[in-house]
Design a protein around this motif. Structure first.
Motif, mmCIF file in Angstrom:
data_model
loop_
_atom_site.group_PDB
_atom_site.id
_atom_site.type_symbol
_atom_site.label_atom_id
_atom_site.label_comp_id
_atom_site.label_asym_id
_atom_site.label_seq_id
_atom_site.Cartn_x
_atom_site.Cartn_y
_atom_site.Cartn_z
ATOM 1 N N GLN A 7 1.031 -1.169 0.079
ATOM 2 C CA GLN A 7 -0.064 -0.044 0.148
ATOM 3 C C GLN A 7 0.834 1.193 -0.158
ATOM 4 N N ALA A 24 -10.038 4.392 -2.596
ATOM 5 C CA ALA A 24 -10.614 3.048 -3.601
ATOM 6 C C ALA A 24 -9.551 2.971 -4.497
ATOM 7 N N VAL A 25 -8.890 3.734 -5.077
ATOM 8 C CA VAL A 25 -7.783 3.381 -6.136
ATOM 9 C C VAL A 25 -6.955 2.794 -5.493
ATOM 10 N N GLN A 27 -6.580 1.015 -2.890
ATOM 11 C CA GLN A 27 -7.140 -0.431 -2.430
ATOM 12 C C GLN A 27 -7.060 -1.097 -3.594
ATOM 13 N N ARG A 28 -7.572 -0.666 -4.857
ATOM 14 C CA ARG A 28 -7.572 -1.445 -5.963
ATOM 15 C C ARG A 28 -6.344 -1.834 -6.584
ATOM 16 N N GLU A 29 -5.451 -0.844 -6.559
ATOM 17 C CA GLU A 29 -4.262 -1.074 -7.351
ATOM 18 C C GLU A 29 -3.255 -1.716 -6.462
ATOM 19 N N SER A 30 -3.572 -1.849 -5.012
ATOM 20 C CA SER A 30 -2.626 -2.611 -4.284
ATOM 21 C C SER A 30 -2.388 -4.079 -4.355
ATOM 22 N N HIS A 31 -3.357 -4.597 -5.312
ATOM 23 C CA HIS A 31 -3.499 -5.937 -5.476
ATOM 24 C C HIS A 31 -2.948 -6.244 -6.953
ATOM 25 N N ARG A 32 -2.412 -5.494 -7.539
ATOM 26 C CA ARG A 32 -1.671 -5.405 -8.987
ATOM 27 C C ARG A 32 -0.352 -5.236 -8.930
ATOM 28 N N VAL A 37 0.681 -1.213 -12.918
ATOM 29 C CA VAL A 37 0.052 -0.019 -12.657
ATOM 30 C C VAL A 37 1.084 0.958 -13.288
ATOM 31 N N ALA A 420 -14.464 4.436 2.088
ATOM 32 C CA ALA A 420 -13.442 3.446 2.293
ATOM 33 C C ALA A 420 -13.225 3.249 3.932
#
Length: 480
Positions: A7, A24-25, A27-32, A37, A420
């Motif tokens: 993160q 939100a972004v 949280q989403r991008e932390s999984h990629r 990215v 969030a």
């Protein structure tokens, strides 16, 4: 060296390659994977969109207007109105660019355009010329440095700012040639006075027409032989640009400057740094591919080392656009955006000189730090403005940013931000918000300080808002 957690790494990326990101972004991008990215940041799906606030006017320079006034061919009342209109158009262009930065759209392009605005610093009072210059640096911000350099060098705004409109074969003006070498490409120590004089002769005749188009005035060009960097020929301006790009110190100079902007602005002497050597060699070998250099930096493991996270002071524009993006802040009056920039010492389209803003620790003094820490309370909780902007000697920014001690009206869209943290328990809220808003964890003293802002009987939503304002008011929020 250790690498930051995912993160924190993603937040670091979005601050250095943009103006932050929403929870939100993050949280989403932390999984990629980081590489994907970065690829998306470099290759936006959005088509390039020019910024436009004015159209169809001539970028005739002020000396010409003054001459017409002396001759009695221009009405003084009309002239004053034109100057007022031009100033307001520049304010609107400034605000439109800030809005674009704060939108999060094509964030890396806008961040790099901000960098190039400091690198190719330019300041003229004609909004048509400045609008065209701005769109040129935005269009080429992620492309080839050679295209960017050529494009900016032929901008009427730059040619006027650096006096090349007055560069003629019988009276060469060296200002443009000197700054192109010293500030745009080679840096000091990599050229001679003779190189400047000869290059100035090559740039004779470069100017712009009354309708704002680049114009090569052949009858004003010195077409004789010139010797530049040891090569001799009947060089014109384009040849000088080619010769500058052929010299490896140009790649080194630009790479060092970009490294300080993206990685570490307190890096000290980089002259013998092997990391810069490798980056500059790659930049040169790629044909000055800006996107390739950015991808190399932003995907490197060392970029995410803790030593480089939270080690940069946000510039005023980064701070303002970042706050706007985080909380979807909108201002009711255009003057408010100018007031904030002027008070903090960075007004877009009004760099202090051809060298741009010095940056780094120069962003902070006792006055600006106080206002930085007051700003969250002013914007988020309708606080009072009790500070005067810095004097910059420019009547245009003074008039357009004047606010006195009135409230600065801003609207905050809290709903999306709060979502969030809906499921975060009250005792975990300070740390959860700090993990997003700061690049370092809250210390005990900081935690106690922000908790003082929370009323025991407040709702979950009110707690989020109070804590957010308190955390943003910490000195640590000034870092990215």
């Amino acid at each position: 060296m250790p690498i930051a957690d995912k993160q924190q790494s993603i937040q670091h990326l979005f601050w250095r390659a943009g103006f932050g990101a929403t929870p939100a972004v993050i949280q989403r991008e932390s999984h990629r994977p980081i590489r994907k990215v970065v690829h998306d940041l470099l290759h936006s799906h959005e088509a390039f969109a020019p910024l436009a606030v004015v159209d169809g006017e001539s970028p005739v320079d002020r000396p010409v207007l003054r001459k017409l006034v002396r001759e009695g061919t221009v009405d003084r009342v009309m002239l004053r109105q034109k100057i007022k209109d031009d100033t307001e158009h520049l304010r609107d262009l400034n605000g439109l660019w800030i809005e674009r930065m704060a939108s999060g759209q094509d964030a890396l392009r806008e961040k790099m355009a901000l960098f190039w605005h400091g690198h190719f610093a330019c300041r003229v009072r004609n909004p048509v010329a400045m609008q065209h210059y701005l769109n040129t640096i935005r269009q080429h911000a992620l492309g080839r440095f050679g295209d960017l350099l050529m494009g900016v060098s032929k901008e009427p705004a730059m040619l006027q700012f650096l006096n090349n409109q007055q560069n003629r074969k019988n009276a060469p003006n060296e200002n443009f040639a000197r700054e192109v070498m010293e500030l745009f490409t080679l840096g000091r120590g990599n050229y001679t006075e003779s190189d400047i004089k000869q290059a100035a002769r090559a740039f004779t005749g470069w100017g712009f027409s009354p309708d704002g188009q680049f114009l090569f005035r052949e009858n004003q060009h010195d077409d004789g032989p010139k010797t530049i960097f040891g090569e001799t020929g009947n060089f014109v301006g384009e040849d000088v640009i080619r010769l500058l790009l052929a010299k490896k110190p140009t790649a080194r100079f630009v790479t060092e400057k970009l490294y300080r902007f993206l990685v570490d602005d307190q890096a000290g002497n980089l002259a013998t740094n092997p990391r810069i050597d490798a980056l500059a060699d790659r930049f040169y070998s790629s044909g000055y591919d800006i996107s390739d250099l950015l991808e190399t930096i932003l995907t490197a493991d060392w970029f995410y080392e803790p030593a480089y996270i939270g080690n940069r002071i946000k510039s005023p524009v980064e701070l303002l656009a970042g706050m706007q993006h985080t909380l979807s802040i909108t201002f009711e009056q255009k003057q408010s955006v100018m007031f904030i920039q002027r008070t903090l010492g960075q007004v877009l389209l009004y760099p202090p000189n051809v060298a741009g803003w010095p940056g780094g620790r120069n962003w902070i003094d006792s006055s600006s730090l106080l206002f930085r820490m007051q700003l969250p309370n002013i914007l988020l909780q309708a606080g009072q403005v009790n500070i005067k902007p810095k004097e910059d000697g420019d009547v245009n920014t003074e008039l357009l940013a004047r606010r006195g001690n009135r409230q600065m009206s801003a609207t905050v869209s809290w709903t999306t931000f709060e979502q969030a943290f809906d499921n975060v328990k009250a005792d975990k809220l300070p740390d959860a918000l700090a993990a997003y808003l700061l690049q370092q964890p809250l210390g005990p003293a900081q935690r106690a300080l922000v908790l003082k802002r929370v009323k025991p009987e407040s709702t979950h939503s009110e707690q989020i808002r109070s804590l957010t304002a308190a955390i943003m008011a910490l000195p640590e929020y000034q870092l990215c």
